[in-house]
Write a protein that holds these residues in place. Structure first.
Motif, short mmCIF file in Angstrom:
data_model
loop_
_atom_site.label_atom_id
_atom_site.label_comp_id
_atom_site.label_asym_id
_atom_site.label_seq_id
_atom_site.Cartn_x
_atom_site.Cartn_y
_atom_site.Cartn_z
N VAL A 45 -4.88 0.72 -6.54
CA VAL A 45 -4.39 0.48 -7.73
C VAL A 45 -5.25 1.16 -9.16
CG1 VAL A 45 -6.13 -1.55 -7.90
CG2 VAL A 45 -4.09 -1.54 -9.31
N ALA A 46 -4.92 1.36 -10.07
CA ALA A 46 -5.29 1.67 -11.29
C ALA A 46 -4.77 1.20 -12.49
CB ALA A 46 -5.29 3.18 -11.55
N PHE A 47 -5.99 0.71 -13.52
CA PHE A 47 -5.23 -0.02 -14.85
C PHE A 47 -5.20 0.93 -15.80
CE2 PHE A 47 -7.30 -2.83 -11.93
CZ PHE A 47 -6.35 -4.07 -11.65
N THR A 48 -4.26 0.80 -16.70
CA THR A 48 -4.31 1.78 -17.74
C THR A 48 -5.33 1.39 -18.89
OG1 THR A 48 -2.64 0.27 -18.90
CG2 THR A 48 -1.94 2.23 -17.30
N GLN A 49 -5.87 2.34 -19.40
CA GLN A 49 -6.93 1.72 -20.65
C GLN A 49 -6.54 2.31 -21.94
OE1 GLN A 49 -10.18 3.80 -18.35
NE2 GLN A 49 -10.39 2.18 -16.99
N PHE A 50 -5.85 3.27 -22.25
CA PHE A 50 -5.14 3.56 -23.54
C PHE A 50 -3.74 4.02 -23.28
CE2 PHE A 50 -7.56 7.06 -20.96
CZ PHE A 50 -6.61 8.05 -20.98
N SER A 51 -3.03 4.06 -24.46
CA SER A 51 -1.89 4.33 -24.50
C SER A 51 -1.36 5.74 -23.97
CB SER A 51 -1.34 4.71 -26.32
OG SER A 51 0.02 5.28 -26.06
N LYS A 52 -0.41 5.70 -23.02
CA LYS A 52 0.15 7.15 -22.01
C LYS A 52 -0.86 7.18 -21.16
CE LYS A 52 3.00 8.76 -26.05
NZ LYS A 52 3.12 9.88 -26.95
N HIS A 53 -1.71 6.36 -20.99
CA HIS A 53 -2.80 6.81 -19.75
C HIS A 53 -2.14 6.92 -18.27
CE1 HIS A 53 -6.77 5.43 -17.51
NE2 HIS A 53 -6.45 6.76 -17.30
N GLU A 54 -0.91 6.24 -18.39
CA GLU A 54 -0.07 6.26 -16.89
C GLU A 54 0.32 7.66 -16.58
OE1 GLU A 54 1.42 2.62 -19.40
OE2 GLU A 54 1.04 4.66 -19.95
N ILE A 55 0.64 8.42 -17.33
CA ILE A 55 0.84 10.01 -17.21
C ILE A 55 -0.15 10.49 -16.36
CG2 ILE A 55 1.36 12.35 -18.38
CD1 ILE A 55 2.58 10.48 -20.53
N GLU A 56 -1.57 10.23 -16.92
CA GLU A 56 -2.61 10.95 -16.21
C GLU A 56 -2.78 10.46 -14.88
OE1 GLU A 56 -7.04 10.55 -17.53
OE2 GLU A 56 -5.97 11.14 -19.09
N LEU A 57 -2.67 9.02 -14.67
CA LEU A 57 -2.98 8.39 -13.47
C LEU A 57 -1.75 8.64 -12.42
CD1 LEU A 57 -3.69 4.80 -14.94
CD2 LEU A 57 -5.23 6.26 -13.95
N GLU A 64 -3.18 13.07 -4.82
CA GLU A 64 -3.97 12.50 -3.97
C GLU A 64 -3.07 12.24 -2.46
OE1 GLU A 64 -5.88 9.06 -5.52
OE2 GLU A 64 -7.60 10.29 -6.56
N GLY A 65 -1.91 12.52 -2.89
CA GLY A 65 -1.12 12.41 -1.68
C GLY A 65 -0.01 11.26 -1.68
N PHE A 66 -0.09 10.14 -2.89
CA PHE A 66 0.68 9.24 -2.99
C PHE A 66 2.26 9.58 -3.25
CE2 PHE A 66 -3.28 7.23 -3.65
CZ PHE A 66 -3.38 5.98 -2.76
N ARG A 67 3.41 9.12 -2.88
CA ARG A 67 4.71 9.50 -3.10
C ARG A 67 5.40 8.27 -3.68
NH1 ARG A 67 2.44 13.20 -3.60
NH2 ARG A 67 2.68 15.18 -2.20
N ASN A 68 4.64 7.15 -3.45
CA ASN A 68 5.52 5.63 -3.76
C ASN A 68 4.42 5.11 -4.71
OD1 ASN A 68 7.09 5.78 -1.75
ND2 ASN A 68 5.47 5.45 -0.37
N ILE A 69 5.27 4.80 -6.10
CA ILE A 69 4.45 4.10 -7.21
C ILE A 69 4.92 2.83 -7.69
CG2 ILE A 69 3.93 4.62 -9.62
CD1 ILE A 69 3.74 7.65 -8.83
N ILE A 70 4.11 1.89 -7.95
CA ILE A 70 4.56 0.64 -8.39
C ILE A 70 4.12 0.52 -9.78
CG2 ILE A 70 4.21 -1.90 -8.38
CD1 ILE A 70 3.84 -1.64 -5.47
N SER A 71 5.04 0.11 -10.99
CA SER A 71 4.55 0.07 -12.25
C SER A 71 4.59 -1.49 -12.53
CB SER A 71 5.94 0.52 -13.04
OG SER A 71 5.81 0.35 -14.36
N ILE A 72 3.28 -2.06 -12.94
CA ILE A 72 3.25 -3.33 -13.26
C ILE A 72 3.04 -3.46 -14.69
CG2 ILE A 72 1.98 -5.42 -12.88
CD1 ILE A 72 0.94 -4.62 -10.54
N GLY A 73 4.20 -3.80 -15.64
CA GLY A 73 4.32 -4.06 -16.86
C GLY A 73 5.52 -4.12 -17.59
N GLY A 74 5.81 -3.59 -18.66
CA GLY A 74 7.10 -3.79 -19.22
C GLY A 74 7.95 -2.52 -18.99
#
Length: 309
Positions: A45-57, A64-74
């Motif tokens: 898990v990673a938590f967003t810390q600022f606007s549009k942080h999702e893009i970087e994460l 790092e090899g992840f192919r499955n992503i869960i978006s928690i939010g709106g």
């Protein structure tokens, strides 16, 4: 044969926006962790810390090899996750799967797929892992920048409302409606030149919408006959709708019958350009403001895999 194991390939990378949702996020997060663990769903898990942080994460997770992503939010969190996937160049976007655990007030995307606005049920859906390859829209604005969207985008009145409503979001769908309807008293309609296929429409226009999915603005249905992976936008051109039209047809805004109104035209197309005359209306994508003025929308077929109900 390679003896390298694809690192993290089966695991989920969670991107969580702690500012979405009206309740206590840390309490919700404890509940989510527990439910995922009960279902034996492996995650980081990673938590967003600022606007549009999702893009970087997202970019880092894919590296790092992840192919499955869960978006928690709106819808906003999901929008930025989608943009991160579309902007990265490491893997084909269709190799990535997104699932959503909805928090927050604005959750229009999930409604098209009958995903309930409920943490426990959405995790049950992730566990079942039924997926669909969905189209994604690309918006080119004057600023030569490209934004992507997964639900509904548009310009004119809906952009104006998004701009007005950023402060009202936490009041939910009713605030949308009240501000949306009353805002019509102040909104100046503009003449739009709308170009697609072999058509050129010049009309006084309240708004032009590019739809992939069904719902926007807290459950309003402005799109007709959507199919989220047919390779076409569902375009809605709302011409001279006024305050009375909207109030009189309020039920139709929610049940989708508004598209049959004589001041509304609908089309299907893969690419469309809208050029506003004399005014610079706001452009919104999935309820996020992305610019003003002229815009070209292009469909990208079956671009990302989503977990659906």
């Amino acid at each position: 044969m390679s003896h390298f194991v694809k690192h993290n390939a089966g695991s989920w990378f969670i991107i969580a926006n702690p500012t979405s949702g009206n309740r206590n996020f840390s309490k919700q997060w404890k509940e989510i962790q527990q439910l995922l663990t009960n279902k034996k769903i492996d995650f980081s898990v990673a938590f967003t810390q600022f606007s549009k942080h999702e893009i970087e994460l997202v970019t880092t997770a894919i590296q790092e090899g992840f192919r499955n992503i869960i978006s928690i939010g709106g819808d906003g969190t999901l929008h930025h996750v989608v943009n991160g996937i579309m902007m990265q160049r490491y893997v084909k976007t269709s190799d990535i799967t997104i699932a959503v655990i909805p928090l927050g007030t604005g959750n229009d995307w999930i409604k098209t797929y009958n995903i309930p606005n409920n943490v426990e049920k959405s995790i049950e859906i992730i566990h079942r892992n039924k997926t669909i390859l969905q189209d994604i829209g690309a918006l080119e604005t004057d600023a030569t920048s490209i934004s992507y969207f997964n639900n509904v985008a548009g310009l004119g009145y809906d952009g104006y409302i998004v701009n007005k409503l950023n402060s009202l979001k936490r009041f939910g769908a009713i605030a949308y409606l009240v501000a949306g309807v009353s805002g019509l008293l102040f909104y100046k309609k503009s003449v739009f030149t709308i170009i697609f296929d072999d058509k050129k429409i010049e009309t006084n226009c309240l708004m032009t919408l590019f739809g992939i999915c069904k719902f926007s603005g807290g459950g309003l249905q402005f799109t007709k006959d959507i199919n989220t992976s047919d390779g076409f936008f569902d375009i809605t051109i709302a011409k001279n709708l006024n305050l009375f039209d909207l109030i009189y047809n309020i039920k139709k805004l929610y049940n989708g019958n508004i598209v049959n109104h004589k001041k509304i035209e609908t089309y299907k197309t893969k690419e469309i350009t809208v050029i506003p005359k004399n005014l610079n209306p706001f452009i919104q994508a999935d309820g996020e403001l992305i610019g003003t003025g002229k815009v070209t929308a292009k469909i990208i077929e079956k671009a990302i895999r989503f977990v659906v109900n």
